[in-house]
Enzyme design. Structure first.
Site, PDB file in Angstrom:
ATOM      1  N   LYS A  29       0.668  -1.309  -0.185  1.00 38.64           N
ATOM      2  CA  LYS A  29       0.014  -0.039  -0.165  1.00 38.64           C
ATOM      3  C   LYS A  29       0.966   1.165  -0.005  1.00 38.64           C
ATOM      4  CE  LYS A  29      -3.852   1.816   2.703  1.00 38.64           C
ATOM      5  NZ  LYS A  29      -4.935   1.773   3.683  1.00 38.64           N
ATOM      6  N   SER A  86      -9.839   1.853   2.849  1.00 34.43           N
ATOM      7  CA  SER A  86      -8.869   2.565   2.006  1.00 34.43           C
ATOM      8  C   SER A  86      -7.970   1.670   1.100  1.00 34.43           C
ATOM      9  CB  SER A  86      -8.284   3.598   3.084  1.00 34.43           C
ATOM     10  OG  SER A  86      -7.466   2.992   3.923  1.00 34.43           O
ATOM     11  N   SER A 139     -10.276  -0.535   6.996  1.00 30.03           N
ATOM     12  CA  SER A 139      -9.671  -0.361   5.393  1.00 30.03           C
ATOM     13  C   SER A 139      -8.903  -1.593   5.022  1.00 30.03           C
ATOM     14  CB  SER A 139      -8.446   0.745   5.735  1.00 30.03           C
ATOM     15  OG  SER A 139      -9.199   2.028   5.864  1.00 30.03           O
TER      16      SER A 139
END
Lengths: 93, 484
Positions: B76, B151, B175
């Site tokens: 990420k 997210s 997330s």
């Protein structure tokens, strides 16, 4: 919150808000605040506030130098640097 | 090769059916061909990936490799990667090339994992749909008209489209788990303090936790073995013994007590989701577990408590982005105040600015007690609900999200409706517990749905065992978005 409150808050948070956006931002913030106002229903008398999931306190370490000087490497990503100093607009006349 | 789990890839590499270089090249080719449709990557590092793969092949040839050696993964884009842009999905950090690696990046690299690139995400991890990224929305590979969740939406879409064998994610309010649910994956949020936060761009420091996103629970266990552990550089890292997470995967579930919170099955839960969760629970009964209705009476206060605490911490954390030391700086500032205000206006997107303002308000003089202190008191009530529940049950099961993936644009104009999406995942973060999402089937519209399992503090091995046993019994985790 009113229009002027948002402008004052944005100043505290050091964020510029374009004047044609202020009404939109005000509406959105008010919607969020009315959501979080549900907290007021909760009976929290005598409940200790919780700031850490495991109620742990800050870990301390021995007062010894452990890091090398990495100034040049850390400043390599800075927008404006001179002689190891960060440059900003003139602050003192 | 892209259909294989990590466990299968490890065998393939050891038996020399393919090399890490071939495997890495295969994934890179897939990313180049397919990712235009999904936008799951912000950057792809071809040269670096192939160089690591070559090194991994040498280690494998010498027989000195660990489990993850040669396995292509992606991070990420909020984990700092030395020499590789780490944008956090924001214009603010579009020019940021970290001079160091995050601890988990370092741990995975030392284990020989190959980093293919950095995945897309909601700006500063603030969002539940991956629509707030400066680099554009991510599309769900199961249906590109829908969101992948957020997210960690890019990390989820990259696995669903088989553009990486595993990815890292971060979970502040859901997330990892919610995008895992929307994309049909396994996603683990470890206990707060289990995985180092050092080098992970901070959003809400008392809630943020990094974890793996994979196809199977077994793969998550392999990833967690390398990711977890004490880190002196993270002051909130917990010095707790780390088990081998793969060692107990095959334990029997006979007599396991599963708590089913009544508050997670009330108004607002989609019927298709409810049906799939109920059939997953029935599957657990077949495995020897018993179901117990429990109550988590403060669940309805999780969203309001979170939307005070997380923005308050964010407003403090994001004050470091001031246009002086790194990140975006506005052109021709007239004075220091103008430099701060315009750099932040231009560098941050709408949702990030909203949360900073809400947080600044909650912390401001005269409002602190009514908002921030009150939210922290409610946080303790929420934690106590779980402490009481874990006296009666071993794990808690329920839905991850009230609905399957929603349409792109469906909630982006109404922040509050987006916030309510996280009602079942936020309590885990507020309490600091571990949680996992595992696929439990498709709706009639062929949309994946995740089952959420919540475990006690540091009970990741138990959660992975409970998840793995389900995956031994079912095929939901084998369904794929693309049939190639």
């Amino acid at each position: 919150m009113k229009h002027d409150d948002i402008i004052a808050l944005a100043h505290l948070a050091r964020i510029n808000i374009n004047s044609d956006m202020v009404d939109d931002v005000t509406d959105n913030i008010n919607n969020i605040l009315s959501l979080v106002d549900q907290l007021q229903q909760a009976d929290t008398d005598g409940v200790e506030p919780m700031s850490h999931p495991l109620d742990a306190s800050q870990r301390l370490r021995a007062d010894e130098v452990t890091e090398k000087d990495q100034r040049d490497s850390l400043q390599s990503v800075s927008p404006a640097v001179e002689s190891g100093l960060f440059l900003v607009p003139q602050v003192i006349e | 090769m892209h259909q294989y789990t990590i466990a299968e890839l490890i065998t393939g590499l050891r038996e020399k059916r393919f090399s890490s270089t071939e495997l890495t090249q295969h994934y890179l080719d897939r990313i180049h061909t397919l990712d235009k449709q999904f936008n799951s990557y912000i950057s792809v590092n071809e040269e670096q990936a192939l160089a690591s793969a070559l090194k991994a092949d040498e280690r494998i040839a010498k027989g000195e490799s660990g489990d993850l050696c040669g396995i292509p993964i992606a991070h990420k884009d909020l984990f700092c990667t030395q020499g590789v842009k780490t944008s956090c999905g924001s214009k603010m950090l579009d020019n940021f090339i970290p001079p160091y690696n995050a601890t988990i990046v370092e741990n995975l690299a030392n284990a020989g994992a190959v980093t293919l690139g950095k995945t897309n995400m909601d700006e500063f991890a603030m969002g539940s749909s991956n629509e707030s990224s400066f680099y554009g929305a991510v599309k769900n590979p199961w249906d590109t008209n829908t969101v992948p969740g957020g997210s960690s939406g890019g990390s989820a879409a990259a696995i669903a489209a088989q553009l990486a064998a595993a990815t890292t994610g971060s979970d502040t309010g859901g997330s990892i788990r919610q995008p895992a649910s929307f994309c049909g994956l396994t996603g683990l949020k470890p206990t707060y303090g289990r995985v180092s936060r050092w080098g992970m761009v901070a959003y809400a420091s008392s809630l943020d936790q990094a974890g793996p996103m994979t196809r199977t629970a077994e793969d998550a266990a392999i990833m967690l073995n390398t990711m977890a552990g004490f880190d002196a550089k993270d002051s909130t890292s917990v010095d707790e013994a780390k088990p081998d997470y793969t060692a107990t995967l095959n334990d029997s579930l006979e007599g396991l007590r599963i708590g089913v919170p009544e508050e997670y099955f009330q108004d607002g839960l989609d019927n298709d989701v409810a049906t799939l969760i109920q059939s997953a629970l029935a599957e657990y009964e077949k495995l020897g577990a018993t179901l117990h209705t429990i109550s988590l009476p403060h669940t309805h206060l999780a969203v309001p408590a979170y939307y005070v605490i997380a923005p308050a911490e964010a407003s403090a954390n994001l004050s470091r982005f001031d246009g002086v030391r790194y990140g975006h700086r506005c052109d021709n500032p007239s004075d220091l105040m103008d430099l701060y205000k315009r750099s932040r206006e231009e560098g941050f997107g709408e949702e990030v600015k909203r949360r900073i303002l809400v947080g600044a308000y909650a912390l401001s003089a005269g409002y602190y007690d009514a908002y921030y202190r009150k939210a922290q008191q409610v946080r303790r009530l929420i934690k106590q609900d779980f402490v009481d529940a874990f006296k009666q049950v071993d794990v808690i099961a329920g839905p991850v999200a009230p609905t399957p993936a929603f349409g792109i644009g469906a909630k982006s104009k109404d922040p509050v409706s987006m916030y309510l999406e996280d009602i079942y995942t936020l309590p885990t973060n507020l309490a600091g517990l571990c949680g996992i999402s595992i696929p439990c089937g498709l709706t009639p519209n062929k949309q994946p749905v995740g089952l959420q399992l919540t475990g006690n503090y540091f009970a990741e091995a138990k959660l992975l065992n409970v998840a793995h046993q389900f995956q031994q019994q079912t095929d939901h985790h084998k369904q794929t978005a693309l049939n190639d």
